[in-house]
Structure formats: C-alpha cells, structure tokens
Design a protein around this motif. Sequence first.
Motif, PDB file in Angstrom:
ATOM      1  N   GLY A   1       0.813  -1.207   0.000  1.00  0.00           N
ATOM      2  CA  GLY A   1       0.000   0.000   0.000  1.00  0.00           C
ATOM      3  C   GLY A   1       0.849   1.261   0.000  1.00  0.00           C
ATOM      4  N   LEU A   2       2.078   1.148   0.526  1.00  0.00           N
ATOM      5  CA  LEU A   2       2.962   2.309   0.582  1.00  0.00           C
ATOM      6  C   LEU A   2       3.202   2.877  -0.813  1.00  0.00           C
ATOM      7  N   PHE A   3       3.314   1.974  -1.805  1.00  0.00           N
ATOM      8  CA  PHE A   3       3.559   2.412  -3.183  1.00  0.00           C
ATOM      9  C   PHE A   3       2.294   2.305  -4.035  1.00  0.00           C
ATOM     10  N   ASN A   4       1.124   2.301  -3.390  1.00  0.00           N
ATOM     11  CA  ASN A   4      -0.144   2.258  -4.105  1.00  0.00           C
ATOM     12  C   ASN A   4      -0.186   1.085  -5.080  1.00  0.00           C
ATOM     13  N   ASP A   5       0.321  -0.059  -4.661  1.00  0.00           N
ATOM     14  CA  ASP A   5       0.313  -1.284  -5.458  1.00  0.00           C
ATOM     15  C   ASP A   5       1.000  -1.091  -6.809  1.00  0.00           C
ATOM     16  N   GLY A   6       1.993  -0.213  -6.860  1.00  0.00           N
ATOM     17  CA  GLY A   6       2.753  -0.017  -8.091  1.00  0.00           C
ATOM     18  C   GLY A   6       2.194   1.061  -9.006  1.00  0.00           C
ATOM     19  N   PHE A   7       0.961   1.500  -8.763  1.00  0.00           N
ATOM     20  CA  PHE A   7       0.385   2.559  -9.599  1.00  0.00           C
ATOM     21  C   PHE A   7       0.763   3.918  -9.011  1.00  0.00           C
ATOM     22  N   LEU A   8       2.042   4.279  -9.207  1.00  0.00           N
ATOM     23  CA  LEU A   8       2.599   5.435  -8.513  1.00  0.00           C
ATOM     24  C   LEU A   8       1.972   6.749  -8.948  1.00  0.00           C
ATOM     25  N   PHE A   9       1.490   6.820 -10.188  1.00  0.00           N
ATOM     26  CA  PHE A   9       0.968   8.095 -10.687  1.00  0.00           C
ATOM     27  C   PHE A   9      -0.519   8.265 -10.372  1.00  0.00           C
ATOM     28  N   SER A  10      -1.127   7.265  -9.714  1.00  0.00           N
ATOM     29  CA  SER A  10      -2.577   7.309  -9.517  1.00  0.00           C
ATOM     30  C   SER A  10      -2.994   7.820  -8.152  1.00  0.00           C
ATOM     31  N   SER A  11      -2.080   7.916  -7.200  1.00  0.00           N
ATOM     32  CA  SER A  11      -2.475   8.446  -5.898  1.00  0.00           C
ATOM     33  C   SER A  11      -1.702   9.737  -5.633  1.00  0.00           C
ATOM     34  N   PRO A  12      -2.348  10.737  -5.012  1.00  0.00           N
ATOM     35  CA  PRO A  12      -1.678  12.020  -4.760  1.00  0.00           C
ATOM     36  C   PRO A  12      -0.349  11.850  -4.018  1.00  0.00           C
ATOM     37  N   THR A  13      -0.344  11.023  -2.975  1.00  0.00           N
ATOM     38  CA  THR A  13       0.862  10.876  -2.159  1.00  0.00           C
ATOM     39  C   THR A  13       2.027  10.319  -2.976  1.00  0.00           C
TER      40      THR A  13
ATOM     41  N   GLY B   1       0.058  17.301 -13.752  1.00  0.00           N
ATOM     42  CA  GLY B   1      -0.701  17.901 -12.660  1.00  0.00           C
ATOM     43  C   GLY B   1      -1.657  16.950 -11.964  1.00  0.00           C
ATOM     44  N   GLN B   2      -1.712  15.709 -12.434  1.00  0.00           N
ATOM     45  CA  GLN B   2      -2.683  14.737 -11.899  1.00  0.00           C
ATOM     46  C   GLN B   2      -2.066  13.896 -10.780  1.00  0.00           C
ATOM     47  N   PRO B   3      -2.812  13.079 -10.086  1.00  0.00           N
ATOM     48  CA  PRO B   3      -4.264  12.844 -10.217  1.00  0.00           C
ATOM     49  C   PRO B   3      -5.080  14.034  -9.721  1.00  0.00           C
ATOM     50  N   GLY B   4      -6.183  14.314 -10.399  1.00  0.00           N
ATOM     51  CA  GLY B   4      -6.969  15.507 -10.096  1.00  0.00           C
ATOM     52  C   GLY B   4      -6.117  16.731 -10.345  1.00  0.00           C
ATOM     53  N   THR B   5      -5.982  17.560  -9.307  1.00  0.00           N
ATOM     54  CA  THR B   5      -5.055  18.691  -9.402  1.00  0.00           C
ATOM     55  C   THR B   5      -3.998  18.575  -8.311  1.00  0.00           C
ATOM     56  N   SER B   6      -3.739  17.342  -7.855  1.00  0.00           N
ATOM     57  CA  SER B   6      -2.903  17.210  -6.661  1.00  0.00           C
ATOM     58  C   SER B   6      -1.417  17.394  -6.945  1.00  0.00           C
ATOM     59  N   THR B   7      -0.977  17.457  -8.217  1.00  0.00           N
ATOM     60  CA  THR B   7       0.413  17.857  -8.480  1.00  0.00           C
ATOM     61  C   THR B   7       0.455  19.085  -9.388  1.00  0.00           C
ATOM     62  N   THR B   8      -0.656  19.817  -9.463  1.00  0.00           N
ATOM     63  CA  THR B   8      -0.688  21.032 -10.285  1.00  0.00           C
ATOM     64  C   THR B   8       0.023  22.153  -9.538  1.00  0.00           C
TER      65      THR B   8
END
Lengths: 311, 303
Positions: free
Chosen positions: A155-167, A251-258
Amino acid sequence: MTTLTPSGRTGRNSGGARIGRPSFLWSMPAITFFALFAIVPLGVVAWLSFTSWDAIGSPHWVGTANWSAMFSDPIFLKSFRITALLTALGIVTQTPVSLLIGVWAAGPQRNRGILSALYFIPLLMSSLAISVVWVSLLNPYFGLPHELHAVFGGGLFNDGFLFSSPTTAIGVLTFVGMWQWTPFHTLIYQGGARAIPDVLYQAAAIDGAGRVRQFFYITLPQLRNTMMTSIVLMLVGGLTTFDTILVLTQGQPGTSTTSAAYYMYTKAFQSFQFGNASVIAVVLAVFTTLVSLVVVRVSGWDKMRSTQEGV
Amino acid sequence: MAAVASAGGPEELAGALMTPEQPRAHWRRSHTVARPNYIAGVFALVWLVIVLAPVYVLVKGSLQNQAQYTASGPLSVPGQLTTANFALVFQQGFLHFFLNTAIITVAVVAIVVVLVPPLAFAIVRNRSAVVTVVFRVILLGLAVPIVAVIVPIFYLISKAGFYDTLPAVILPTAAFSIPLSTVVMTGSMRDITTDMYEAMAIDGASSWRIFRSLVLPLSRGGLATVIIFSALNAWNGFLFPLILTQSASVRVFTLGLYDFTTANAVDAPAVCAAVVLSVVPILVVYLLARRALIRGLMGVGGK
C-alpha cells in the motif's frame, strides 16, 4: 573606442586612474538585449494581468477582474500550496544526500574522481529526457513496479500505480527531482568542503575529536554559506519546476500535483486565458524576486564588486 | 599538491573541481588516509547505484525489441540486441530536429560570446553608478524565472512576427544565458591583477587594446566555461521551443522527443533510443571539456 568617450565624464573618479578603464557604454549592448527579453516582459506580464487576451486579436483592459477571479479560484490557491510542498520536500531530501556525498567526494579516497564523474551523468541530461526516462521506468505495467512487484506491491507504493495516488505522485516528483539535482548540489558542497582549511581538522584530531565530531563541529559550521547558497538555489528552482510535471504527472491525479508554474501553463496555452495566466506569473515573479534578493545577499555576489572598489 | 597525479586520474578531476577564486586548502591526505570514511563511502555507493540503474536501463532498453523489453522487465539482462529502435527514431525526422537544435546552439553561443565579455569588462573595471545598477540588474536577472515571463515573451514574439521561427527560440535563450555567463566571466576577469591593468594604462593603452590583448587572453578559461554552459542550456532547452514554435520544420530535439514519447508511450525501447541519441552529443562534449564544464557548474554555487 577611446578613453575620450563618456568614461571621462563619469565624475567621481579623477586623475590617471580612469585611463584605460572601459566606459559604461561597454555594458550597454548586453544589458539592453537582456532587458528586452527579461525585464521588459516583467512589465508586460503585469499589464497583461489586467487585460483579457486569447492569443487572437489584441488584449483589452478588464481592470482587476483577472485578479479577483484567480484569488477566488481554489485551484490557484492550492497550486501555490503544492509548489511550496514540492519545494520544501526538494530541499529536505536533496540537502542531506548532496551534503554527505559532497563532503565525502572532497576527501582523499581512491577512485573518488571516477565515481564523481559518474555522479554527474544526470547533469548532462535535459529535464525532459530525465522525465521521459522515469515515466517509462515507473510504468505500472512494464516498468520497475511490475518487475519488482515484491517491493512496489504494498500500500505504501499504491500497489505499483505510482501516478494514480496524490501521495505517491508527489513522491515520484520529489524522487525524480532528487535524481536530477543531487549531482549539482553535491558539486557545490564538494567545492565548499575543499576550501575548509586543513589546520582545523589537524587541531581537532590532536584534541582527540573523532570523525563524527569533526563533521558536526568543523565541517557543518564551515559550510554554512555554501549550504545557504545551495538551499536558495533549490528554492528558486523548486518554485518554477515545470517540465518534470508536464511529462511525469500533467498535474494529476486531479489537481494534486498542479504546481503554480504548471497551472499557469495550462491557463495560458491550453485554455488560452492569458490574463489569468499572467496573474499567476506575476505572483511567481514576486516570490522568486524576493528569493533572489536573498541570493544576492547570502552568496556575497554583490560584495565581489566591493572588494575591487577603491583599487 | 599530492603526488599521485596521473593524467585523467582522480587528482586531475579534483584539481578541475576547484574554482579559481577559492583558497586552496591543504590536502587532508596526511591524517585521513589512515582511516577511510567507510560510512560515507557506502552511502555514496548506494547513491551511485540509484544514479546508474536508469542509465543502464536506458542503454540496454534502446537495444532491445519491444516484446522482449515488456516481457523481461527493465532491469533484466538482455538477450538479443537490435538497432531497429534507432532506425525508427531517425525515420521520425530526428536528424532534422538535431540540425535545428545545432543551429540554435551555435547562434546562442555566438550571441553570448559577443555580448558578455565587454559587459563583464565594464563591470570589473568601470566604477560608475550606471554600471553598478547594470550589475545589480544582472544579478536579479539570475532569478527571473523563465516560466514567469513566458506569456509576455510569447506576446512580444508574436507581435514582432517571429512566432514559429528559429530566432524566436534563439533570442530569448541567449538573453537568459547572459546573467550566469556574466557572473562566470566577471569572476574570471577579477583574477587579472590591478598591476597588469595599470602597467598597460601607463603605456597609454586604450580600453579596447587592454580588452583585446590583456583581458580576453587571460580570461580564456572563463570564456570556455561560458561557451559550454550556454551551449548545454541551448541544447537542452525545452520551454521556449514548446511555446514559441509549432511547425515540424523548426522543431528542436527536445520537443521532438516530447512529441515522440507522447505518441509512442508504450514503446519503451524506442523512447530509450531517442533519449540516448539526445545525450550522446553532450556526452562527447563532456568527455572533451570536462574541466570547464564542471568548473562552470560549480561557480554557480559561490562560496
């Protein structure tokens, strides 16, 4: 050019001292050219922030409409929080690594030169190339998260989908920034550490201070100015990070890296709201100018001139 | 200086790393050679692996076919090698993009080399209030972020009719190379002693003669750094081409790389090949001019 040009009229200096000194005209071509592309645009962007323009036709005056629109735009305010977060994370992660490696690389170990040369590789790559490489490497389906699923599966790495969670997306940007910029700051620290007089270490060794104590009582205090310079450069760089975000996260996911710079880009060149984009640009310019005033003070670049004055 | 200075060895690099302005610290060999710093050494090695792993993947990936890369993963040891990726990249017009980037790089370096040395000469040797203001503007300019002025530059370039031409990229890129180049050049010119200036002035030399026969020859090192630095900047530039050009005929390499990866995101080996091609010219310059490059990058930090 002869000495009869305006250098003779600069007043304060008298006598033979002015012979052979260049007149101020020598500085004019470069400063004019520079001002045209860096100082004039600062004025133009301030004006554009009070206009409405969509890249077709001419801008027309709308007063403070853009400013009130942007300051009630939640994404605008959030983009500056994200910029601050990314900048702070950059400083906190890059400083210890480049400090340690820089101080180590300034020492006498064998093969250190070869190692240092290898460290510089990221410096040679454009941030675009670096971002492109990491996008590919961190792809969840055919990149490292897939190959090293044992590591990235949790879960620390969002199951490998690194670009899909804000953290994890923020984490990726921080890590890639670290990969890109650590060599540069290592170089700065290496230069600083080399300039520390050897006698300090010899005296400490005679007094029985170990390596750790030497580091904390000699190396760190002696590197104070170096550290300030490095951190301020990280600040300016962090505030304006753009291409890494464009390629890595959009800038994704959402605007969390905008970040502010990326939001400005989308406002201007995707939504064609140049007035709104100019507001962001003005705020960014004010921030970086404040920081740059600190650069000049801290680095002593402006004092380099004074050491020559009166010579 | 310590004894073991073999050509190209670590000591040479260490020498290159010292900025000319810095007082030379005595070598610490005397007391540290007995106890190598193992903790920091191990740490440095770990970071080295982090730096080199992507480089390995990049080079290896560029020589694999897509099916193989996808099946075996980025870190795996390669089986069969192929140059098909490079052929694919060249088919996309990258040779033309290379040429555009090269033209821009040469033009930017030419502008910087003509404009900056006279400016630095004035800053070092002219004491008037005008030049003091000029130097402060340059120092402030170090921190004018390109992103903050890209909208007005787009506006000005469009109004001037330069949009979608090579000068649209060349002019702002050169302008934004000036502040750092000036800092490097003034540093280099300050190493020339006052005695030498005065000796020439007493002989009645004009400022042009002093500039040509004293200042320029003695600040060659700084000039080399400036050339490499502005060339690297122009070669790797991305934001100005992204905003100020559009047509394939004026596309630069970084922009081509961006478009290519947007269109071929899943073809990792082809992306690797494109990146490798973009780095090779810089790598050649790095190997040829390592000293000047490193000294220049380090000069940024001040003391």
